[in-house]
Design an enzyme around this catalytic site. Structure first.
Site, PDB file in Angstrom:
ATOM      1  N   HIS A  54      43.260  46.711  42.821  1.00  0.00           N
ATOM      2  CA  HIS A  54      43.209  45.273  42.520  1.00  0.00           C
ATOM      3  C   HIS A  54      44.239  44.887  41.450  1.00  0.00           C
ATOM      4  O   HIS A  54      44.010  43.981  40.655  1.00  0.00           O
ATOM      5  CB  HIS A  54      41.805  44.850  42.075  1.00  0.00           C
ATOM      6  N   ASN A 127      34.503  41.349  47.566  1.00  0.00           N
ATOM      7  CA  ASN A 127      35.719  41.331  48.375  1.00  0.00           C
ATOM      8  C   ASN A 127      35.657  40.184  49.372  1.00  0.00           C
ATOM      9  O   ASN A 127      34.673  39.450  49.436  1.00  0.00           O
ATOM     10  CB  ASN A 127      35.892  42.656  49.132  1.00  0.00           C
ATOM     11  N   TYR A 337      33.725  50.246  36.564  1.00  0.00           N
ATOM     12  CA  TYR A 337      34.485  49.048  36.233  1.00  0.00           C
ATOM     13  C   TYR A 337      34.609  48.866  34.723  1.00  0.00           C
ATOM     14  O   TYR A 337      35.705  48.644  34.193  1.00  0.00           O
ATOM     15  CB  TYR A 337      33.833  47.809  36.869  1.00  0.00           C
TER      16      TYR A 337
END
Length: 485
Positions: A54, A127, A337
């Site tokens: 990303h 997504n 994350y």
């Protein structure tokens, strides 16, 4: 009107910003030129490590407004009443390529929403597809390595891409999405977004529900063919960024309608397939879409680096009334994350303007570390409990507890009656029109025919045959035709 004085970072006025200090006219430069050294040193450090995935992204601010009552399913404050508005920041991205990659490529798109709620920031990280390639986070690094640039050739290699998929039959559903017409969105405004994972909602009475999020674009879904995408990427590699920026600047504010699918927690154990499997969707016939609200983007960031590059989303940023599910991929991302942001941006990344709470204030005992700005004064104590009026716990869980049982160890997901890797890919294929099927097969054959090993090709074709006999036959014939040319 007099102009402001240019200064160094310490605030000292700069006398000359055109010429470096030197030992005489034309002589070597001096180490004592603090302004020169400061500018060069800062310039060397202008970039931070890019995201492994990303990396190439765009973002915008806006708001989310509740349009329908969902208080029977969650006590989340920002969803508490019709008409309530919450400020948001949304980041869109490609997945596989680097920061300098083109926007118009065949790749899933990230769709991450940060809700600045009165109970803290809630991050919904998803997504533009409702499913993913793998169902266990232990396979995620391997999957990404197969899609990124090869260590030797320095480019994405069809051998690596399709070899991983050949040995990962669970990817067949997502491969069908990716190679289909929606594999290359025309813009970020013209694609749907999905939470993809299964999450838990808890209502005020403590009842638990599992949910899936669907953001349906109000601009209509528009996509590009491979030929259109190649032309656009050559003309403007930043085509999606350009489109989003210019649309908002001219007052055309993109919007999405948020729907959720809701499953009472008690239904999950006996559902016909594992409802926490990220490679599968919940059929709408079983759990229809329920409208929640409207997401609108109406303000561009003033600084892309500060507000898009440094934006940090983590699915473990929950608020009361919303929590995790047993979704294995979600469980892995709860750690991964946040850890990525600590590496890229530092342990105090949550204090950056784009990441800090806006409708409330963070009160905790995190201190120090690189770029710390949370000293909180001489009388603040950095431990709990204390006798100095420090923040205290609520004693109220954010969400309902999840039931666990059995022995520790590495386990496959519990078997359900329809737990196979191919039936939903086949259902998706059978939903397509004849023209869509032709384009899907052509896209698959274009990549798979470049693979050098016959056994890898055969393994992939077997997946398509298992999904649907017609799907497999067409893919096999198309690959053979291209390899015989």
């Amino acid at each position: 009107m007099s102009k402001r004085v240019l200064t160094t970072e310490s605030g000292a006025p700069v006398a000359d910003n055109q010429n470096s200090a030197s030992a005489g006219v034309g002589g070597p430069l001096l180490l004592q030129d603090q302004h020169l050294l400061e500018k060069l040193a800062r310039f060397n450090r202008e970039r931070i490590p890019e995201r492994v995935v990303h990396a190439r992204g765009s973002g915008a601010y806006g708001h989310f407004e509740v349009t329908d009552d969902v208080t029977g399913f969650t006590h989340a404050d920002f969803l508490g009443e019709i008409g309530r508005r919450t400020e948001v920041f949304v980041r869109f991205s490609t997945v596989a390529d680097s920061l300098g990659g083109a926007d118009a490529v065949r790749d899933p798109r990230g769709f991450a929403v940060k809700f600045y709620t009165a109970e803290g920031n809630y991050d919904l990280v998803g997504n533009n597809t409702p499913v993913f390639f793998v169902k266990d986070p232990i396979k995620f690094p391997d999957f990404i390595h197969s899609q990124k640039r090869d260590p030797f050739t320095g480019r994405q290699e069809p051998d690596n891409v399709w070899d991983f998929w050949a040995h990962s039959p669970e990817a067949t559903h997502q491969v069908t999405w990716l190679m289909g017409d929606r594999g290359i969105p025309a813009s970020y405004r013209h694609m749907n977004g999905y939470g993809s994972h299964t999450y838990q909602w808890t209502n005020a009475e403590g009842e638990a529900f599992f949910v899936k999020y669907h953001f349906k674009t109000n601009q209509g879904v528009r996509s590009l063919s491979a030929e259109q995408a190649a032309e656009i990427a050559g003309k403007d590699p930043s085509s999606h960024q350009t489109d989003l920026l210019q649309a908002i600047e001219r007052g055309v504010h993109p919007s999405w309608t948020l729907y959720v699918q809701i499953m009472p927690a008690a239904e999950a154990a006996d559902y016909r397939f594992n409802p926490f499997d990220l490679t599968k969707v919940w059929p709408h016939a079983d759990h229809p879409l329920r409208r929640v609200g409207r997401l609108v983007l109406d303000r561009n960031p003033d600084n892309v680096f500060a507000e898009v590059e440094q934006a940090a989303f983590s699915p473990n940023n929950f608020v009361p009334g919303i929590g995790p599910s047993p979704d294995k991929m979600l469980q892995g991302r709860l750690f991964a994350y946040a850890d990525a942001h600590r590496y890229r941006l530092g342990v105090n990344h949550t204090q950056l303007a784009v990441n800090a709470p806006r409708a409330t204030t963070a009160h905790n005992h995190g201190r120090d570390g690189l770029m710390a700005v949370n000293a909180q004064g001489r009388h603040a104590k950095n431990y709990e409990p204390n006798s100095y009026d420090g923040p205290v716990e609520t004693g109220r869980a954010l969400s309902a507890p999840l039931t666990v049982s059995g022995h520790t160890g590495t386990h496959e997901a519990p078997a359900h009656t329809k737990d196979d890797d191919f039936f939903q890919a086949g259902e998706l294929y059978r939903l397509l029109s004849e023209e869509e099927r032709l384009r899907l097969v052509a896209n698959i054959a274009g990549g798979l025919s470049q693979v050098s090993r016959d056994d890898v090709i055969e393994k992939n074709l077997a997946h398509f045959h298992a999904a649907d006999p017609d799907y497999g036959r067409r893919a096999e014939e198309a690959v053979r035709a291209l390899r015989e040319d």
